[in-house]
Design an enzyme around this catalytic site. Structure first.
Site, short mmCIF file in Angstrom:
data_model
loop_
_atom_site.label_atom_id
_atom_site.label_comp_id
_atom_site.label_asym_id
_atom_site.label_seq_id
_atom_site.Cartn_x
_atom_site.Cartn_y
_atom_site.Cartn_z
N HIS A 1 26.08 11.42 -45.09
CA HIS A 1 25.26 12.48 -44.50
C HIS A 1 23.79 12.27 -44.85
O HIS A 1 22.91 12.33 -43.98
CB HIS A 1 25.71 13.85 -45.01
CG HIS A 1 27.11 14.20 -44.62
ND1 HIS A 1 27.75 15.33 -45.09
CD2 HIS A 1 28.00 13.59 -43.80
CE1 HIS A 1 28.95 15.40 -44.58
NE2 HIS A 1 29.13 14.35 -43.81
N SER B 1 29.77 11.48 -39.11
CA SER B 1 28.90 12.47 -39.74
C SER B 1 27.50 11.92 -40.01
O SER B 1 26.50 12.62 -39.84
CB SER B 1 29.51 12.97 -41.05
OG SER B 1 30.79 13.53 -40.83
#
Length: 392
Positions: free
Chosen positions: A247, A195
């Protein structure tokens, strides 16, 4: 071209894989004392602004992630190391119980064995390679599918435009940056997933739009669309069991890297290069234009300096064992916001175990729950899996 009635170059501001089309044009007669045959003028309707690359690296990344997940499941071998499994017909590729891993994947001990990000091992056992290996591992089928779909859609488009070298570096360095921020804030649990690298590609798309602002036709629409996509994806990260720090770290790293790797020459320079190539012999061109605009150069320098500060500073703090939560009491809300429906407790799960004959008694240390299992000579992997289910 201004000053030359017989040759023109038209540059379209719309991006794309444009090509050059020579087109014959009628030229109005020019009176001259001695009629001479004039060459047929050419209008270059469009300019091939940028090379289009064949995407092969991003599909290779997707395949590598899928292969790594298959290897992880093979090593996990749920039937041997757990009391119960999901999809038992898959044999040693079957999944851990849903209460232990709701993503349909391996156990946390297997992920740790395969190279998951474990801060204590990075700091105290000098296993810094986990900052890279963790981005090739996934917690389950759902986790893998979500990341690979995003990587394929976003990565293919970027690789076609910028090539495998720049996009490959953007992906890997962004994943590394995401791992650093995750390790600074989440130190009690392991972390895996691509991610951070995927958000790095999103950050690179945003900075590419900013630094190449003049070559976009629908600037505001493109910016708003990209910002909405980024905000939605970051908002999902406030759910429990999602590492939003990876993230954010990946996005910030990719955003800065985009100013460095994804810069484009301005159209004035491109059209001038084409003019030089196709200008009639002896034709005098105007003064040369710089390859990049001033604001592009400024952004490139600032981004490079910030990247250096971020990576060096982050690594120094991490290797010194700094817990960033001590310096920012509210930052944990960036990764999980507690509600009535879920808790954000990230304390590691532990249980007190007692084996009496074929009876295994487990007591969860965090919630006090106790349960007895019929199990002879339970292994540490089996006890850990049952503990994870009991403490959830």
């Amino acid at each position: 071209m201004e000053g030359d009635p017989e040759s023109q170059i038209r540059v379209h501001s719309r991006r794309g894989s444009n090509v050059i089309h020579p087109v014959e044009v009628d030229t109005p007669p020019v009176s001259s004392p001695a009629p001479t045959p004039a060459p047929t003028p050419i209008v270059y309707q469009e300019i091939k602004h940028f090379k289009r690359w064949f995407p092969w690296l991003v599909p290779s990344f997707v395949i590598a992630n899928v292969v790594m997940f298959a290897i992880t499941m093979y090593i996990n071998n749920c039937p041997k190391n757990s009391v119960s499994c999901i999809a038992g017909f898959l044999g040693r590729f079957s999944f851990q119980p849903f209460k232990e891993n709701p993503l349909l994947g391996p156990s946390s001990s297997t992920l740790e064995k395969m190279g998951a990000l474990d801060v204590s091992k990075v700091v105290h056992r000098h296993q810094g390679w986990r900052l890279i290996t963790c981005i090739w591992l996934h917690g389950g089928v759902f986790h893998l599918l979500a990341n690979m779909l995003g990587l394929f859609v976003i990565g293919i488009r970027l690789e076609k435009e910028f090539g495998f070298v720049r996009i490959g570096l953007l992906y890997l360095i962004s994943g590394f940056g995401g791992s650093i921020l995750s390790a600074l804030f989440i130190q009690s649990n392991i972390s895996v997933g691509a991610s951070g690298a995927l958000f790095g590609l999103l950050g690179g798309m945003l900075s590419e739009l900013i630094i190449n602002w003049t070559i976009y036709a629908n600037k505001v629409a493109a910016l708003l669309t990209l910002v909405v996509i980024i905000v939605i994806n970051l908002a999902v990260g406030i759910l429990p069991h999602v590492d939003n720090f990876a993230h954010i770290g990946g996005f910030v790293s990719g955003f800065l890297l985009g100013f460095v790797f994804l810069i484009r020459p301005q159209f004035g320079w491109v059209s001038q290069r084409v003019s030089q190539r196709y200008a009639p012999p002896g034709y005098s061109l105007t003064a040369s234009k710089p390859k990049f605009k001033m604001y592009q150069c400024i952004l490139w320098i600032i981004a490079l300096i910030l990247l250096f500060i971020w990576f060096i500073g982050g690594l120094v703090l991490l290797l010194r064992g700094v817990d960033a939560n001590d310096q920012c009491s509210w930052c944990h809300y960036l990764s999980c916001v507690p509600t009535k429906r879920w808790s954000c407790n990230t304390q590691p799960m532990s249980c007190l175990s007692e084996q009496i004959g074929n009876q295994l008694n487990l007591t969860c240390s965090s919630n006090g729950k106790t349960r007895t299992y019929t199990l002879t000579n339970a292994t540490s992997s089996q006890i850990q899996g049952l503990c994870s289910q009991l403490c959830r």
